[in-house]
Design a protein around this motif. Sequence first.
Motif, PDB file in Angstrom:
ATOM      1  N   TYR A  15      -8.664  -2.280 -15.464  1.00 54.46           N
ATOM      2  CA  TYR A  15      -8.809  -1.072 -16.667  1.00 54.46           C
ATOM      3  C   TYR A  15      -8.269  -1.762 -18.018  1.00 54.46           C
ATOM      4  O   TYR A  15      -9.090  -1.566 -19.106  1.00 54.46           O
ATOM      5  N   GLU A  16      -7.412  -2.516 -17.894  1.00 52.15           N
ATOM      6  CA  GLU A  16      -6.707  -3.007 -19.139  1.00 52.15           C
ATOM      7  C   GLU A  16      -7.870  -4.133 -19.853  1.00 52.15           C
ATOM      8  O   GLU A  16      -8.179  -4.201 -20.986  1.00 52.15           O
ATOM      9  N   VAL A  17      -8.574  -4.861 -18.926  1.00 54.86           N
ATOM     10  CA  VAL A  17      -9.437  -5.995 -19.545  1.00 54.86           C
ATOM     11  C   VAL A  17     -10.896  -5.750 -19.365  1.00 54.86           C
ATOM     12  O   VAL A  17     -11.604  -6.603 -19.952  1.00 54.86           O
ATOM     13  N   TYR A  18     -11.145  -4.822 -18.761  1.00 53.45           N
ATOM     14  CA  TYR A  18     -12.512  -4.428 -18.584  1.00 53.45           C
ATOM     15  C   TYR A  18     -13.053  -2.959 -18.742  1.00 53.45           C
ATOM     16  O   TYR A  18     -13.825  -2.478 -19.639  1.00 53.45           O
ATOM     17  N   PHE A  19     -12.304  -2.109 -18.197  1.00 52.46           N
ATOM     18  CA  PHE A  19     -13.015  -0.700 -17.996  1.00 52.46           C
ATOM     19  C   PHE A  19     -12.670   0.213 -19.420  1.00 52.46           C
ATOM     20  O   PHE A  19     -13.394   0.794 -19.769  1.00 52.46           O
ATOM     21  N   ARG A  20     -11.481  -0.239 -19.950  1.00 61.17           N
ATOM     22  CA  ARG A  20     -10.922   0.686 -21.287  1.00 61.17           C
ATOM     23  C   ARG A  20     -11.962   0.002 -22.261  1.00 61.17           C
ATOM     24  O   ARG A  20     -12.457   0.881 -23.493  1.00 61.17           O
ATOM     25  N   PHE A  21     -12.571  -1.344 -22.359  1.00 57.69           N
ATOM     26  CA  PHE A  21     -13.377  -1.791 -23.333  1.00 57.69           C
ATOM     27  C   PHE A  21     -14.880  -0.935 -23.033  1.00 57.69           C
ATOM     28  O   PHE A  21     -15.778  -1.293 -24.107  1.00 57.69           O
ATOM     29  N   LYS A  22     -15.295  -0.509 -22.193  1.00 56.19           N
ATOM     30  CA  LYS A  22     -16.516   0.268 -21.894  1.00 56.19           C
ATOM     31  C   LYS A  22     -16.543   1.518 -22.718  1.00 56.19           C
ATOM     32  O   LYS A  22     -17.596   2.141 -23.182  1.00 56.19           O
ATOM     33  N   GLU A  23     -15.353   1.852 -23.172  1.00 59.97           N
ATOM     34  CA  GLU A  23     -15.409   3.157 -24.011  1.00 59.97           C
ATOM     35  C   GLU A  23     -15.786   2.640 -25.617  1.00 59.97           C
ATOM     36  O   GLU A  23     -16.513   3.096 -26.044  1.00 59.97           O
ATOM     37  N   GLU A  24     -14.819   1.890 -25.908  1.00 55.35           N
ATOM     38  CA  GLU A  24     -15.130   0.950 -27.332  1.00 55.35           C
ATOM     39  C   GLU A  24     -14.299   0.095 -27.743  1.00 55.35           C
ATOM     40  O   GLU A  24     -13.063  -0.329 -27.232  1.00 55.35           O
ATOM     41  N   GLN A  25     -14.945  -0.915 -28.270  1.00 53.68           N
ATOM     42  CA  GLN A  25     -14.166  -2.236 -28.500  1.00 53.68           C
ATOM     43  C   GLN A  25     -13.147  -2.053 -29.449  1.00 53.68           C
ATOM     44  O   GLN A  25     -13.497  -1.191 -30.461  1.00 53.68           O
ATOM     45  N   PRO A  26     -12.013  -2.665 -29.080  1.00 54.39           N
ATOM     46  CA  PRO A  26     -11.011  -2.440 -30.256  1.00 54.39           C
ATOM     47  C   PRO A  26     -11.120  -3.200 -31.473  1.00 54.39           C
ATOM     48  O   PRO A  26     -12.026  -4.204 -31.465  1.00 54.39           O
ATOM     49  N   THR A  27     -10.657  -2.740 -32.586  1.00 54.87           N
ATOM     50  CA  THR A  27     -10.831  -3.384 -33.938  1.00 54.87           C
ATOM     51  C   THR A  27     -10.588  -4.865 -33.967  1.00 54.87           C
ATOM     52  O   THR A  27     -11.335  -5.633 -34.195  1.00 54.87           O
ATOM     53  N   TRP A  28      -9.615  -5.494 -33.287  1.00 59.79           N
ATOM     54  CA  TRP A  28      -9.192  -6.667 -33.375  1.00 59.79           C
ATOM     55  C   TRP A  28     -10.109  -7.679 -32.674  1.00 59.79           C
ATOM     56  O   TRP A  28     -10.528  -8.612 -33.049  1.00 59.79           O
ATOM     57  N   LEU A  29     -10.867  -7.162 -31.647  1.00 60.90           N
ATOM     58  CA  LEU A  29     -11.824  -7.728 -30.832  1.00 60.90           C
ATOM     59  C   LEU A  29     -13.199  -8.075 -31.751  1.00 60.90           C
ATOM     60  O   LEU A  29     -13.803  -9.059 -31.649  1.00 60.90           O
ATOM     61  N   LYS A  30     -13.464  -7.104 -32.282  1.00 61.06           N
ATOM     62  CA  LYS A  30     -14.699  -7.173 -33.244  1.00 61.06           C
ATOM     63  C   LYS A  30     -14.345  -8.089 -34.306  1.00 61.06           C
ATOM     64  O   LYS A  30     -15.114  -8.956 -34.577  1.00 61.06           O
ATOM     65  N   LEU A  31     -12.996  -8.233 -34.932  1.00 62.01           N
ATOM     66  CA  LEU A  31     -12.725  -8.958 -35.769  1.00 62.01           C
ATOM     67  C   LEU A  31     -12.748 -10.569 -35.373  1.00 62.01           C
ATOM     68  O   LEU A  31     -12.861 -11.416 -36.264  1.00 62.01           O
ATOM     69  N   MET A  32     -12.430 -10.797 -34.271  1.00 64.86           N
ATOM     70  CA  MET A  32     -12.471 -12.220 -33.672  1.00 64.86           C
ATOM     71  C   MET A  32     -13.745 -12.770 -33.817  1.00 64.86           C
ATOM     72  O   MET A  32     -13.990 -14.164 -33.808  1.00 64.86           O
ATOM     73  N   ASN A  33     -14.924 -11.877 -33.904  1.00 64.95           N
ATOM     74  CA  ASN A  33     -16.375 -12.443 -34.459  1.00 64.95           C
ATOM     75  C   ASN A  33     -16.593 -12.453 -35.874  1.00 64.95           C
ATOM     76  O   ASN A  33     -17.848 -12.156 -36.320  1.00 64.95           O
ATOM     77  N   PHE A  34     -15.572 -12.657 -36.748  1.00 64.83           N
ATOM     78  CA  PHE A  34     -15.615 -12.470 -37.959  1.00 64.83           C
ATOM     79  C   PHE A  34     -16.634 -13.324 -38.698  1.00 64.83           C
ATOM     80  O   PHE A  34     -17.293 -13.128 -39.990  1.00 64.83           O
ATOM     81  N   LEU A  35     -16.904 -14.455 -38.128  1.00 69.20           N
ATOM     82  CA  LEU A  35     -18.011 -15.610 -38.759  1.00 69.20           C
ATOM     83  C   LEU A  35     -19.183 -14.937 -38.723  1.00 69.20           C
ATOM     84  O   LEU A  35     -20.070 -15.495 -39.297  1.00 69.20           O
ATOM     85  N   ASP A  36     -19.523 -13.996 -37.721  1.00 68.93           N
ATOM     86  CA  ASP A  36     -20.772 -13.286 -37.553  1.00 68.93           C
ATOM     87  C   ASP A  36     -20.901 -11.984 -38.439  1.00 68.93           C
ATOM     88  O   ASP A  36     -22.156 -11.359 -38.338  1.00 68.93           O
ATOM     89  N   LEU A  37     -19.930 -11.598 -39.253  1.00 66.97           N
ATOM     90  CA  LEU A  37     -20.087 -10.306 -39.934  1.00 66.97           C
ATOM     91  C   LEU A  37     -20.313 -10.575 -41.363  1.00 66.97           C
ATOM     92  O   LEU A  37     -20.006 -11.530 -41.762  1.00 66.97           O
ATOM     93  N   ASP A  38     -21.029  -9.673 -41.788  1.00 66.40           N
ATOM     94  CA  ASP A  38     -21.194  -9.506 -43.379  1.00 66.40           C
ATOM     95  C   ASP A  38     -20.025  -9.196 -44.157  1.00 66.40           C
ATOM     96  O   ASP A  38     -18.956  -8.705 -43.483  1.00 66.40           O
TER      97      ASP A  38
END
Length: 628
Positions: A369-392
């Motif tokens: 649940y912690e590493v997979y199923f809960r992310f199926k709902e919505e990615q947390p903000t920090w995980l989106k920020l991990m890819n900051f080099l691809d963000l505008d």
Amino acid sequence: MNSQEYISEPNKHIEEYLDYYFSGSKKLEYAVLLNGEWGSGKTWFVKKYIEKQKKQGKKVSYISLNGLSKTADIDDAIFKSIHPVLASKQAKLAGQVLKGALKATLKIDLDEDSKDDGSVGISVPDIKLPDYLKINDKFILVFDDLERCELKIEETLGYINYFVEQENIKVLIVSNDTEIKESDHFLRKKEKLIGATFNYTEDQELAIRSILEEISSSDLKDKLISKILFITEIFNKIAYKNLRAFKQTIFDFERFYRKDIFEWKGDFDQDIFEKLLKSFLILSIENKKGRFDKEILRFKKDEYEGKNAKDNSEKVILKIMCGINSRDSEDFMNKYNLGLNEFIISPNLWNEILNLNIIDKSKIEEELYEVYFRFKEEQPTWLKLMNFLDLDECEFDELVELAKEEVENHQLENPSDILHTISILIYLKENQLISFSLDHLLPIAIADWKKFIEVNEKMRRIYDHSFVEYSGHYGFIAKEIPQFSDFMKDIVKAYEDKYSEKDATRASELIDLMENNSQLFIQRISLTNREENYYYNYPIMKEVNAQVFANKLCMIKQSDCMSSLYGLSHRYSIQASFNMYIEEKSWFNQVEDYIKTNILPTANKITKARINLRILPEISKIKEDAEK
């Protein structure tokens, strides 16, 4: 014979020749040799062929030469294979062990006196043997693992030659000739004995399919067979051509498999099934190869030269996220093109499953649940920020502001999310991608983390070094930055504080256990092999009120009183990296003093007798033994 009747299409020529060799009564006077590397499936092929021969009425004696060191050992193995009833201990107890002349002259020590008892006849007056047990032209001898026999190889071949020349018995020898050191003597023996030699061609898919067919659960069997190409690809990627290890891994996976752990909201998640299957195969077989340093996913600690906290290149960020911190770990991750998070569950849990053989379903479900199923709902903000080099820039600024607000407004309730949010913000601050101060966010994050983290009763401190490197299978991007290192030290301290906050409750529970479950009291405070030994290395008794303990000790039943004292005696007898007696000596003295000065003077005569005859002498003995 059509192609579908062959055991293995690439090896059908071998099967055709063996059919010719073993058919009829023609005296051929030579043996057949089948070579193949370990784990290639040749033994599986031979056993399948034996099954076909048995269905045709042949009597087959299959002998593994692995570890046999005397010809008498081979005699014994053959005899037991041909006559399992006569070779059993039950037959020996029947009274008279019947002795005569065995056609193949097999000398067996039936009396277990280390002396040959002569020869055992195949036809015995007192026991009528069925015809199918008699050696005749339908009898076949198969010797496997020639290279693993502890006899000299030429001596083994000479022994086998007797059956071929003297008894006209058809013999198949199975070996891995790459492991045999060839000498002139060996080559002469081989030339005399072997009339046909074949090299087994690995039929990988067929061998893997045959292993999968042995799975008991029809549900799991169907799932794995449908993914046979996927499984074969992984097996080849591992590059450990050992079907025995693969078979053991598949059976281990069958034990691990629970359909419901792969389900989310009532639906079977094929994606997580394949991810866990892939991880299980890789980690289990690599572990059998000896790939890891004692524990699953534990690598050699050579320093990775490319680490640089100031470097915000995509390559470095990806390595950090993947948990790569050494060349050894990088080589392994590159081999499979996987990051640490893609092995799904934690290294500690993998180690329990694969090395300790512990299948804790609740732990597995919790981590999934912690590493997979809960992310199926919505990615947390920090995980989106991990890819900051691809963000505008606009999207980046919005996510940074959102992460800041999540900490400020106490919106993060998952301990892993709290740590990763602070990690990414510290990393961005260190690399001058954000301008606001983080000082006010850190105490908030620590307090919230402490609030939501669950305390493990057996773990009063966080000893696992990996805790400060990754969480939820994602590496901390700021782990090399001093500010984050200091933050994690405060986090570790917060756990210790939360653990100790329950000491009063623990002390109260121990007092109750003295009277209501004195055996559990012993287990709680002593070093035992029971899971309940929560406090064997934690000075919890200092938190117990000495006067309350003394009163309880003198009030409860004699058996519970002595059990409680035994628990303390065992606790203080252990001399390890910790010494609980030294830690609790002052408390123990207070208990003794209170009994002598406050309880004993006013006690009734029975209580006084218990104190003087049992309690105080035992306390003195405990102190004497502990102070030696």
